[in-house]
Design a protein around this motif. Structure first.
Motif, PDB file in Angstrom:
ATOM      1  N   PHE A  36     -11.335  13.819  -0.609  1.00 19.65           N
ATOM      2  CA  PHE A  36     -10.795  12.872  -1.005  1.00 19.65           C
ATOM      3  C   PHE A  36     -10.750  12.799  -2.623  1.00 19.65           C
ATOM      4  CE2 PHE A  36     -10.422  11.104   2.710  1.00 19.65           C
ATOM      5  CZ  PHE A  36      -9.059  10.237   2.894  1.00 19.65           C
ATOM      6  N   ALA A  37     -11.688  13.627  -3.192  1.00 18.62           N
ATOM      7  CA  ALA A  37     -11.496  13.636  -4.863  1.00 18.62           C
ATOM      8  C   ALA A  37     -10.833  15.163  -5.402  1.00 18.62           C
ATOM      9  CB  ALA A  37     -13.182  14.141  -5.472  1.00 18.62           C
ATOM     10  N   HIS A  38      -9.519  15.312  -3.944  1.00 16.07           N
ATOM     11  CA  HIS A  38      -8.348  16.091  -4.957  1.00 16.07           C
ATOM     12  C   HIS A  38      -7.783  15.304  -6.275  1.00 16.07           C
ATOM     13  CE1 HIS A  38      -6.259  19.730  -4.521  1.00 16.07           C
ATOM     14  NE2 HIS A  38      -5.445  19.224  -3.710  1.00 16.07           N
ATOM     15  N   GLY A  39      -7.101  14.277  -5.471  1.00 15.08           N
ATOM     16  CA  GLY A  39      -6.567  14.032  -6.909  1.00 15.08           C
ATOM     17  C   GLY A  39      -7.046  13.630  -7.750  1.00 15.08           C
ATOM     18  N   ASP A  40      -8.513  13.446  -8.214  1.00 20.03           N
ATOM     19  CA  ASP A  40      -9.299  13.594  -9.573  1.00 20.03           C
ATOM     20  C   ASP A  40      -9.133  14.975  -9.800  1.00 20.03           C
ATOM     21  OD1 ASP A  40     -10.109  10.484  -9.079  1.00 20.03           O
ATOM     22  OD2 ASP A  40     -10.680  11.010  -7.501  1.00 20.03           O
ATOM     23  N   VAL A  41      -9.040  15.595  -9.336  1.00 13.97           N
ATOM     24  CA  VAL A  41      -8.726  17.244 -10.037  1.00 13.97           C
ATOM     25  C   VAL A  41      -8.332  17.855 -10.914  1.00 13.97           C
ATOM     26  CG1 VAL A  41      -9.304  19.749  -9.001  1.00 13.97           C
ATOM     27  CG2 VAL A  41     -10.933  18.187  -7.984  1.00 13.97           C
ATOM     28  N   ILE A  42      -6.403  16.963 -10.146  1.00 15.40           N
ATOM     29  CA  ILE A  42      -5.392  17.064 -10.722  1.00 15.40           C
ATOM     30  C   ILE A  42      -5.749  16.122 -12.350  1.00 15.40           C
ATOM     31  CG2 ILE A  42      -2.895  16.040 -10.561  1.00 15.40           C
ATOM     32  CD1 ILE A  42      -3.267  16.149  -7.618  1.00 15.40           C
ATOM     33  N   MET A  43      -6.180  15.147 -12.396  1.00 17.04           N
ATOM     34  CA  MET A  43      -6.137  13.799 -13.611  1.00 17.04           C
ATOM     35  C   MET A  43      -6.996  14.844 -14.110  1.00 17.04           C
ATOM     36  SD  MET A  43      -9.476  12.968 -15.029  1.00 17.04           S
ATOM     37  CE  MET A  43     -10.353  11.924 -13.330  1.00 17.04           C
ATOM     38  N   ILE A  44      -8.112  15.655 -13.674  1.00 23.89           N
ATOM     39  CA  ILE A  44      -8.950  17.052 -14.954  1.00 23.89           C
ATOM     40  C   ILE A  44      -8.366  17.911 -15.414  1.00 23.89           C
ATOM     41  CG2 ILE A  44     -11.298  18.165 -15.216  1.00 23.89           C
ATOM     42  CD1 ILE A  44     -12.068  15.533 -14.608  1.00 23.89           C
ATOM     43  N   GLY A  45      -7.471  18.293 -14.747  1.00 17.25           N
ATOM     44  CA  GLY A  45      -6.580  19.467 -15.445  1.00 17.25           C
ATOM     45  C   GLY A  45      -5.418  18.926 -16.089  1.00 17.25           C
ATOM     46  N   SER A  46      -4.936  17.769 -16.055  1.00 20.00           N
ATOM     47  CA  SER A  46      -4.079  17.102 -16.691  1.00 20.00           C
ATOM     48  C   SER A  46      -4.247  17.368 -18.040  1.00 20.00           C
ATOM     49  CB  SER A  46      -3.650  15.905 -16.644  1.00 20.00           C
ATOM     50  OG  SER A  46      -3.056  15.828 -15.371  1.00 20.00           O
ATOM     51  N   TYR A  47      -5.969  16.801 -18.026  1.00 16.26           N
ATOM     52  CA  TYR A  47      -6.462  15.900 -19.615  1.00 16.26           C
ATOM     53  C   TYR A  47      -6.379  17.357 -20.479  1.00 16.26           C
ATOM     54  CZ  TYR A  47      -7.833  11.233 -19.146  1.00 16.26           C
ATOM     55  OH  TYR A  47      -7.224   9.921 -19.533  1.00 16.26           O
ATOM     56  N   VAL A  48      -7.044  18.621 -19.139  1.00 15.36           N
ATOM     57  CA  VAL A  48      -7.214  20.704 -19.794  1.00 15.36           C
ATOM     58  C   VAL A  48      -6.105  20.558 -20.385  1.00 15.36           C
ATOM     59  CG1 VAL A  48      -8.109  22.885 -19.486  1.00 15.36           C
ATOM     60  CG2 VAL A  48      -9.187  20.566 -18.855  1.00 15.36           C
ATOM     61  N   VAL A  49      -4.647  20.314 -20.328  1.00 19.14           N
ATOM     62  CA  VAL A  49      -3.569  20.457 -20.049  1.00 19.14           C
ATOM     63  C   VAL A  49      -2.831  19.969 -21.315  1.00 19.14           C
ATOM     64  CG1 VAL A  49      -1.121  20.859 -20.039  1.00 19.14           C
ATOM     65  CG2 VAL A  49      -2.534  21.687 -18.519  1.00 19.14           C
ATOM     66  N   PHE A  50      -3.065  18.230 -21.880  1.00 18.22           N
ATOM     67  CA  PHE A  50      -2.848  17.022 -22.637  1.00 18.22           C
ATOM     68  C   PHE A  50      -3.643  17.743 -23.016  1.00 18.22           C
ATOM     69  CE2 PHE A  50      -4.064  13.738 -25.056  1.00 18.22           C
ATOM     70  CZ  PHE A  50      -2.940  13.171 -25.508  1.00 18.22           C
ATOM     71  N   PHE A  51      -5.101  18.414 -23.757  1.00 13.91           N
ATOM     72  CA  PHE A  51      -5.678  18.641 -25.474  1.00 13.91           C
ATOM     73  C   PHE A  51      -5.404  19.800 -25.550  1.00 13.91           C
ATOM     74  CE2 PHE A  51      -8.751  15.449 -23.670  1.00 13.91           C
ATOM     75  CZ  PHE A  51      -8.087  14.458 -24.940  1.00 13.91           C
ATOM     76  N   THR A  52      -4.963  21.118 -24.576  1.00 15.06           N
ATOM     77  CA  THR A  52      -4.882  22.314 -25.104  1.00 15.06           C
ATOM     78  C   THR A  52      -4.245  22.773 -25.463  1.00 15.06           C
ATOM     79  OG1 THR A  52      -4.702  22.830 -23.267  1.00 15.06           O
ATOM     80  CG2 THR A  52      -6.836  23.461 -23.547  1.00 15.06           C
ATOM     81  N   PHE A  53      -2.694  22.347 -25.283  1.00 15.91           N
ATOM     82  CA  PHE A  53      -1.066  22.130 -25.218  1.00 15.91           C
ATOM     83  C   PHE A  53      -0.036  20.830 -26.520  1.00 15.91           C
ATOM     84  CE2 PHE A  53       3.344  20.794 -24.418  1.00 15.91           C
ATOM     85  CZ  PHE A  53       3.795  21.562 -24.746  1.00 15.91           C
ATOM     86  N   GLY A  54      -1.099  19.834 -25.677  1.00 10.60           N
ATOM     87  CA  GLY A  54      -1.089  18.640 -26.648  1.00 10.60           C
ATOM     88  C   GLY A  54      -1.154  18.633 -28.239  1.00 10.60           C
ATOM     89  N   SER A  55      -2.791  18.715 -27.732  1.00  4.80           N
ATOM     90  CA  SER A  55      -3.338  18.509 -29.438  1.00  4.80           C
ATOM     91  C   SER A  55      -3.622  19.483 -29.906  1.00  4.80           C
ATOM     92  CB  SER A  55      -4.882  17.965 -29.256  1.00  4.80           C
ATOM     93  OG  SER A  55      -4.860  16.715 -28.346  1.00  4.80           O
ATOM     94  N   PHE A  56      -3.985  20.616 -29.574  1.00  7.03           N
ATOM     95  CA  PHE A  56      -4.541  21.647 -30.537  1.00  7.03           C
ATOM     96  C   PHE A  56      -3.089  22.860 -30.564  1.00  7.03           C
ATOM     97  CE2 PHE A  56      -8.615  21.593 -27.883  1.00  7.03           C
ATOM     98  CZ  PHE A  56      -8.987  19.932 -29.492  1.00  7.03           C
ATOM     99  N   GLY A  57      -1.505  22.379 -29.784  1.00  8.54           N
ATOM    100  CA  GLY A  57      -0.566  23.280 -29.820  1.00  8.54           C
ATOM    101  C   GLY A  57      -0.575  25.044 -29.718  1.00  8.54           C
ATOM    102  N   TRP A  58      -1.156  25.356 -28.102  1.00 14.67           N
ATOM    103  CA  TRP A  58      -1.252  26.039 -27.395  1.00 14.67           C
ATOM    104  C   TRP A  58      -0.099  26.150 -26.884  1.00 14.67           C
ATOM    105  CZ3 TRP A  58      -7.164  27.316 -24.474  1.00 14.67           C
ATOM    106  CH2 TRP A  58      -7.897  27.489 -25.608  1.00 14.67           C
ATOM    107  N   ASN A  59       0.022  27.286 -26.647  1.00 12.41           N
ATOM    108  CA  ASN A  59       1.632  27.474 -25.461  1.00 12.41           C
ATOM    109  C   ASN A  59       0.853  27.193 -24.168  1.00 12.41           C
ATOM    110  OD1 ASN A  59       2.764  29.336 -23.094  1.00 12.41           O
ATOM    111  ND2 ASN A  59       3.604  30.476 -25.116  1.00 12.41           N
ATOM    112  N   PRO A  60       2.103  26.750 -23.762  1.00 12.34           N
ATOM    113  CA  PRO A  60       1.691  25.381 -22.290  1.00 12.34           C
ATOM    114  C   PRO A  60       1.945  26.815 -20.853  1.00 12.34           C
ATOM    115  CG  PRO A  60       4.039  25.900 -23.018  1.00 12.34           C
ATOM    116  CD  PRO A  60       3.632  26.649 -24.073  1.00 12.34           C
ATOM    117  N   ALA A  61       2.064  27.764 -20.947  1.00 13.08           N
ATOM    118  CA  ALA A  61       1.274  28.829 -19.953  1.00 13.08           C
ATOM    119  C   ALA A  61       0.234  29.120 -20.355  1.00 13.08           C
ATOM    120  CB  ALA A  61       1.825  30.050 -20.111  1.00 13.08           C
TER     121      ALA A  61
END
Length: 297
Positions: A36-61
């Motif tokens: 049941f922690a699976h949904g929170d792994v989604i959240m952690i992954g989303s934060y990684v994408v948010f900071f690397t792509f949204g804040s630092f401007g990395w390639n989305p892939a």
């Protein structure tokens, strides 16, 4: 035309649920436990994408690949620290531990990034490959996020089925699922196989998180909680332990939820989803594609 639009958006949402449900169904089918922690792994992954792509401007892939790596490591770590010592424990102990890990990840995310919602940038909005699709002389528009989400879900499910049925690691997973003790006697490394299952499920959760937040662009520490629960419902709906069942259950759940919001009530849509699950389980307790298992006593 409106109905068709609601239907397509429902399939898109259901595809996200299906991706998350694949993680649930693999872990349950092979390790016989509910993470049941699976949904929170989604959240952690989303934060990684948010900071690397949204804040630092990395390639989305690149951002999504990094998110998959982080979630894979997190999933394996959670399995090794929290679940492996309880492998022979009663299922209630594992369930309570899973809930504890879920709240732990939420609290850690809140300490690191606060509980303030963040606006998530779409990972496909400016893609040169995928563009919004105009149908019926522009009367129906299918967004790039919808197209990518549906295609990603189909490709991942087909690849996962091939992996399970045509690779040595997949055969090991099937053996562990069938009889863990016998598989171990035949030389299968049970611990490594279960860890691989968690790794694959967590990597899929990272992809699902990026697609979910691209379509519904709000990110906070509780982002993965409700989608995680609904994906578990989808896995049960389709027949937990069945990969095609997780796909079918996820898509049907998304369609039911979206049509309920459009034609019945936004406030009652979640209740309708769970009501449909109850009705299905009353008629077919193993889910739509689940198989009845005979247990020797």
């Amino acid at each position: 035309m409106q109905f068709l639009s609601y239907l397509i958006n429902g399939i898109s949402l259901g595809s996200v649920y299906a991706l998350i449900a694949l993680g649930y169904t693999m872990v349950y089918g092979i390790a016989k436990m509910l993470n049941f922690a699976h949904g929170d792994v989604i959240m952690i992954g989303s934060y990684v994408v948010f900071f690397t792509f949204g804040s630092f401007g990395w390639n989305p892939a690149v951002a999504i690949i990094l998110s998959m790596i982080v979630c894979t490591v997190l999933g394996v770590l959670v399995e090794r620290v929290a679940y492996r010592p309880l492998r022979e424990a009663p299922s209630l102990a594992v369930l309570i531990t899973a809930i504890g890990v879920s709240y732990l990840l939420q609290q850690v995310a809140q300490l690191l990034w606060t509980s303030n919602p963040k606006s998530f940038p779409s990972v496909v909005a400016n893609s040169s490959i995928f563009k919004p699709l105009q149908l019926f002389n522009g009367q129906l528009t299918i967004s790039a996020e919808t197209i990518v989400t549906i295609l990603a879900c189909i490709v991942i499910m087909v690849a996962l089925l091939y992996f399970i049925n045509h690779t040595p690691a997949g055969h090991a997973m099937q053996a562990v699922s069938e009889d863990r003790g016998a598989a171990q006697l035949m030389g299968v490394n049970v611990n490594a196989t279960i860890s691989l299952t968690f790794a694959i499920g967590s990597a899929l959760a990272a992809v699902a998180g990026a697609l979910l937040c691209s379509s519904y662009p709000t990110l906070q520490p509780t982002t993965g909680a409700m989608p995680g629960i609904k994906a578990f419902v989808a896995a049960v709906f389709g027949g937990i332990g069945s990969i095609p069942g997780a796909f079918l259950g996820g898509v049907l759940l998304g369609v039911i939820e979206n049509l309920s919001k459009a034609y019945i009530s936004t406030q009652l849509s979640d209740a309708i989803v769970f009501l449909v699950l109850i009705v299905v389980l009353l008629v077919k307790p193993t889910g739509l594609l689940g198989k009845k298992v005979n247990v020797k006593v």
